[in-house]
Design a protein around this motif. Structure first.
Motif, short mmCIF file in Angstrom:
data_model
loop_
_atom_site.label_atom_id
_atom_site.label_comp_id
_atom_site.label_asym_id
_atom_site.label_seq_id
_atom_site.Cartn_x
_atom_site.Cartn_y
_atom_site.Cartn_z
N GLU A 108 52.51 4.37 49.20
CA GLU A 108 53.69 4.93 49.85
C GLU A 108 54.07 6.21 49.12
N GLY A 109 53.37 7.30 49.44
CA GLY A 109 53.66 8.57 48.78
C GLY A 109 55.02 9.08 49.19
N LYS A 259 61.47 14.10 62.35
CA LYS A 259 62.37 13.52 61.36
C LYS A 259 63.76 13.20 61.87
N TYR A 313 52.98 8.63 64.11
CA TYR A 313 53.96 9.04 65.11
C TYR A 313 54.07 10.55 65.27
N LYS A 444 62.23 5.94 49.21
CA LYS A 444 62.78 7.25 49.53
C LYS A 444 64.25 7.07 49.83
O1 LIG Z 1 57.45 10.98 56.10
P1 LIG Z 1 56.32 11.33 56.99
O2 LIG Z 1 55.48 12.45 56.49
O3 LIG Z 1 56.75 11.55 58.40
O4 LIG Z 1 55.35 10.07 57.06
C1 LIG Z 1 55.82 8.80 57.40
C2 LIG Z 1 55.54 7.82 56.30
O5 LIG Z 1 54.13 7.57 56.28
C3 LIG Z 1 53.73 6.62 55.31
O6 LIG Z 1 54.33 5.37 55.57
C4 LIG Z 1 53.93 4.74 56.75
O7 LIG Z 1 52.58 4.27 56.58
C5 LIG Z 1 52.41 3.29 55.55
C6 LIG Z 1 50.94 2.91 55.50
O8 LIG Z 1 50.48 2.52 56.74
C7 LIG Z 1 53.30 2.07 55.86
O9 LIG Z 1 53.17 1.10 54.83
C8 LIG Z 1 54.75 2.52 55.94
O10 LIG Z 1 55.58 1.43 56.26
C9 LIG Z 1 54.87 3.57 57.02
O11 LIG Z 1 56.22 4.07 57.07
C10 LIG Z 1 54.14 7.10 53.94
O12 LIG Z 1 53.81 6.13 52.98
C11 LIG Z 1 55.63 7.37 53.87
O13 LIG Z 1 55.93 7.91 52.64
C12 LIG Z 1 55.98 8.36 54.96
O14 LIG Z 1 57.37 8.55 54.98
#
Ligand SMILES: O=P(O)(O)OC[C@H]1O[C@H](O[C@H]2O[C@H](CO)[C@@H](O)[C@H](O)[C@H]2O)[C@H](O)[C@@H](O)[C@@H]1O
Length: 935
Positions: A108-109, A259, A313, A444
């Protein structure tokens, strides 16, 4: 064959060496601190870090409270700046492994704000206008001839970053064109996805893959030769196709549409909140533009045999855009975030376009069964299409839908966590918190993460169990990627209150770090923790919980088997089930008790529970995700392609006639409505079958070597009336619920009468509810089905919407009753899933076989013909084709009318007339009494 993986951000980006820029700080803390860290040499905490310990006033930027910086903050802050350099230079590994580790990252970056990376020198966004509502085509046109005044933009319409940058564009352009640059690991992007792709590539599962994405930084300022060189290098050396869009388009797409609209709505931030932007759709145009840029870039590189996996998305429209450009492509789509209930989704203005965009894929994957169900229901309600548990039936094809929970890659984690920097951090943290119980979290700062709920529950825990106050520490790592001043202020207040109430001179129960951790620190923290607490109000999956479980095996000299407190609203809750301490984050008392349980459980229980959690982590590895997604995509693409219109040739009537003539015993199953006769209005009961059809059927049935059945959705008594002038005709009524053999008076019931009675009782109420609300609609009760006719309703749109909603209700509420509601033109048919036209055809075939076995003069059919025109006939085509390929019948032909996606082997183009001519030709080809060979 190449697999294109399209994700908004590439895993790599660019770092510029500008002569006049403040270049990056040298690696401040390259070697991890020794077991006994001192404050000396530690990078000062960025000012923002401590802001949450300040008394803040909503709407005002909080000032720094003197003395608020703590030892905890210093420890974790020390490695943050220069993180990239440290990861590059600080590991005691040979180069190959070093590169490996650079790509392995927390799943979860926490991506920085677009254009706001701190560790790289990159162009900053230039002042651009934020999208104005007037760009939408549906906005009222300006009155003709009226001159358009060139007014300066109102302050509030300028994007927030517009105020950040001054200076001449031309000189910035020049600096970036002259600057040296290097390719670096990007901070933006989906870490879980990257880890998955990397592990699959390492394991040889994804041999030839190519990323497709943006650089995650503003690019307007780059000269075209710089862009070209970057794109070439990324393509040649990093297997990445760069998508360039202008900064304004990117900002409109990401910062605005993604967003402020999609992200909140998909996470149930209900759009009827007056602050919601869900109704402001003027950034939609940028969303479309960016998606189109991705589709164009991929289509240009796509070759036959290649596969395309579109991620998340940000790119919901890409599948349909690609389908237009490369109709035969194998396209998979995977949604990483949650998919909301249809009630929430329908608030989105471009709801149809978004669903249609996704439906361009062959396979749509979700993290959990729940999201899958929501999607199917949403399609059925909003697009009025038939949704089955396997996917969505569209007019021109089927789109499969499935669950593919993503996970982590245990192998890379094993390698990485045994590195000395992690070990040292484990020692450091263990020593610092000796004798304390550690609860950790990393989120976050975003309303959907539920940090506020977590802090309030923790406060309740400290108030309820004061004996724990000096024995427990909650370390909350919280990064801010978008400006959320109100939320930050609220969190700050709660954090302040907790610490001022429960701290002692020697102990502070809450450590709130408003900054991210370097990777080794993060690894060490989840290794030494006693519990991890995730309270997301909604979340696609949450891989931090998987990483925590994996690191709790005690192999790194830590206390093992920590407990997982997990929000029931995360995808991970469906992976771990009750082995996690599942909580409703809104129920503070429940969360408080979960903390207590986590801290007081005996070791035996912790171990037992952890073993189950660990098993789930291994089962849901990234390797399984890649394997199952790619295998399913291949399978469904093959299945769908085999039904493609293009692949279905025209029926050769002469060849069919030849087979007919050479056969000795024939079975023909022919659909009625729109095959033998044109379909009348739903209200009109067709009392007579056109004479030409009667004559043709009689011509066929006169031949003793023919057994002919007509199939229909009509009731047995209607069928009898319609075909009383045809001799020796077999009948299949109510789509297979009843069958009557030729020359037999009585009907065989294939549906279970008791079952029908039970489900009808439940479904009638739902149908009655909707029928009462649709003026001009009516309900027809058939013996084994119920039909909601709405084709002649006064308001056709309202009627279609109500029917779709009604179908959704029935399919949800009555799923355990084994019935389904199928929308067809002007009506909704509710019937059992146990019988269909194919099960009736199977019965007919059995009778033919038994007859041949019993009667020595009778032969088994060596010619099978099925003719139909719609989806209800497809199972019969499938059944007949299977018999043929299993060699159970010498010759079988399945024929559909017109051009449609089908499993039939041939098509007839001239409609009912074409069918009747063909059947007449068959009958005429064998003069009565001239069948070849002895019986
Ligand atoms: O913030 P964004 O650049 O729009 O990206 C959305 C998030 O993407 C990643 O999380 C999503 O994917 C993960 C792995 O499949 C899942 O575990 C998580 O629940 C999803 O939200 C990313 O890790 C987030 O930091 C981003 O915010």
């Amino acid at each position: 064959m190449t697999v294109f993986i399209a994700s908004l951000f590439l895993p790599h980006t660019v770092n510029f060496q500008l002569n006049n820029s403040r270049t990056r700080s040298p690696p401040t803390i390259s070697p991890p601190p020794s077991a006994n860290p001192t404050i000396d040499g530690i990078t000062p905490i960025p000012k923002a870090t401590a802001s949450l310990f300040e008394k803040s006033v909503p709407g005002k930027t909080p000032g720094l409270t003197p003395g608020a910086t703590t030892d905890h903050e210093r420890i974790f802050a020390s490695n943050n700046i220069g993180k990239v350099e440290q990861e590059k230079n600080g590991y005691p590994f040979p180069l190959a492994i070093e590169q490996d580790n650079r790509l392995l990252t927390e799943s979860e970056g926490h991506s920085p704000l677009w254009g706001a990376t701190t560790s790289l020198t990159q162009p900053k966004p230039m002042p651009v206008m934020s999208p104005s509502p007037s760009i939408l085509k549906h906005q009222e046109p300006r009155p003709a001839k009226q001159p358009v005044a060139q007014r300066p933009p109102a302050a509030e319409t300028i994007a927030p970053y517009a105020r950040l940058r001054k200076g001449s564009t031309a000189s910035r352009k020049l600096s970036f064109s002259r600057a040296e640059w290097t390719i670096e690991t990007a901070e933006q992007g989906n870490g879980g996805l990257r880890n998955a792709v990397r592990s699959a590539t390492d394991a040889g599962v994804l041999d030839n893959m190519m990323w497709v994405g943006t650089l995650g930084m503003p690019t307007d300022v780059l000269a075209s030769h710089t862009r070209r060189d970057i794109a070439e290098k990324l393509e040649d050396e990093y297997g990445s196709l760069t998508v360039f869009v202008n900064d304004c388009d990117f900002d409109g797409h990401y910062t605005h549409f993604c967003k402020t609209i999609l992200w909140p709505v998909f996470h149930y931030q209900i759009p009827d909140n007056p602050k919601s932007k869900a109704y402001e759709d003027h950034s939609w145009i940028y969303y479309v533009k960016l998606n189109q840029a991705f589709a164009d870039r991929i289509a240009k590189h796509w070759k036959r045999g290649d596969s395309i996996w579109v991620q998340d998305y940000h790119l919901l429209l890409v599948p349909a855009m690609l389908r237009k450009l490369v109709p035969d492509a194998q396209i998979g789509f995977f949604l990483h975030i949650a998919f909301p209930s249809s009630e929430v989704f329908k608030c989105l203005a471009p709801r149809k376009e978004l669903l249609q965009g996704m439906l361009g894929a062959n396979l749509i994957g979700f993290q959990t069964d729940e999201y899958c169900r929501h999607f199917l229901q949403t399609c059925s309600r909003i697009l009025c299409v038939e949704a089955t548990p396997e996917g969505v039936q569209l007019e021109d094809g089927f789109v499969n839908v499935g669950t593919f929970p993503i996970g982590i890659d245990p192998t890379s984690w094993d390698k990485r966590r045994q590195a000395t920097d992690v070990e040292r951090w484990v020692e450091t943290i263990s020593e610092r918190y000796q004798g304390k119980r550690l609860i950790v979290s990393r989120d976050k700062i975003d309303a959907v993460r539920g940090i506020r709920q977590k802090l309030l529950s923790y406060e309740l825990f400290l108030n309820t169990y004061p004996e724990w106050a000096d024995k427990v520490v909650l370390i909350q790592v919280a990064t801010s990627t978008t400006e959320q001043p109100e939320l930050e202020a609220t969190l700050s207040d709660i954090a302040m209150r907790i610490n001022s109430t429960h701290s002692t001179l020697a102990h502070q129960p809450l450590v709130f770090l408003k900054q991210d951790l370097a990777f080794p620190q993060y690894l060490a923290l989840i290794t030494v923790a006693d519990a991890l607490m995730i309270t997301s109000l909604r979340e696609g999956m949450n891989l931090t919980s998987h990483e925590f479980v994996y690191c709790q095996d005690g192999r790194c000299g830590n206390k093992a088997y920590g407990s997982l407190i997990l929000s029931e609203f995360t995808g991970s809750a469906s992976v771990f089930g009750n082995h996690a301490l599942l909580v409703n984050p809104w129920d503070y008392r429940q969360c408080c008790e979960a903390i207590h349980t986590a801290l007081t459980r005996d070791e035996k229980t912790r171990k037992q529970v952890w073993e189950e959690l660990h098993r789930a982590v291994l089962k849901n590895s990234t390797a399984n995700w890649v394997k199952s997604f790619s295998e399913t995509l291949n399978r469904v693409w093959n299945e769908q392609s085999s039904r493609e219109i293009m692949a279905v040739p025209r029926l050769s009537v002469s060849r069919l006639t030849e087979q007919y003539r050479n056969s000795k015993q024939r079975l023909m199953i022919i659909d009625y409505e729109d095959t033998l006769a044109s379909w009348g209005s739903p209200r009109s009961i067709i009392l007579t079958t056109p004479q030409r059809a009667i004559t043709t059927l009689n011509d066929l049935t006169e031949d003793p070597d023919n057994v002919v059945y007509v199939m229909s959705a009509r009731m047995p008594e209607e069928m009898e009336r319609l075909f009383r002038q045809v001799n020796n005709l077999g009948l299949i009524a109510e789509n297979g619920s009843f069958v009557r053999e030729p020359n037999v008076e009585s009907w065989t019931h294939l549906a279970d009468k008791m079952h029908v009675r039970t489900w009808k009782a439940s479904v009638s109420n739902i149908l009655a509810y909707f029928q009462a609300r649709v003026e001009g609609s009516w309900i027809e009760e058939r013996h084994c089905s119920l039909v909601f006719h709405h084709g002649s309703a006064e308001d056709r749109h309202v009627a279609a919407r109500s029917a779709a909603e009604c179908a959704g209700n029935i399919n949800d509420a009555c799923a355990n009753l084994d019935v389904h509601a199928i929308p067809v033109e002007g009506a909704l048919i509710v019937e059992t899933i146990h019988t269909n036209k194919a099960s009736a055809a199977e019965k007919v075939w059995k009778w033919a076989m038994e007859n041949a076995d019993k009667n020595e003069n009778a032969l088994k059919p060596d010619f099978l013909l099925v003719v139909g025109d719609n989806r209800e006939d497809e199972p019969v085509f499938r059944w007949a084709n299977k018999l043929h390929s299993a060699k159970a019948v010498k010759y079988a032909m399945t024929v559909t009318l017109g051009s449609r996606s089908t499993e039939a082997k041939a098509t007839l183009t001239q409609g009912v007339t074409g069918v009747l001519s063909c059947l007449q030709q068959l009958a005429a080809s064998v003069p009565l009494g001239s069948t070849p060979g002895p019986k």
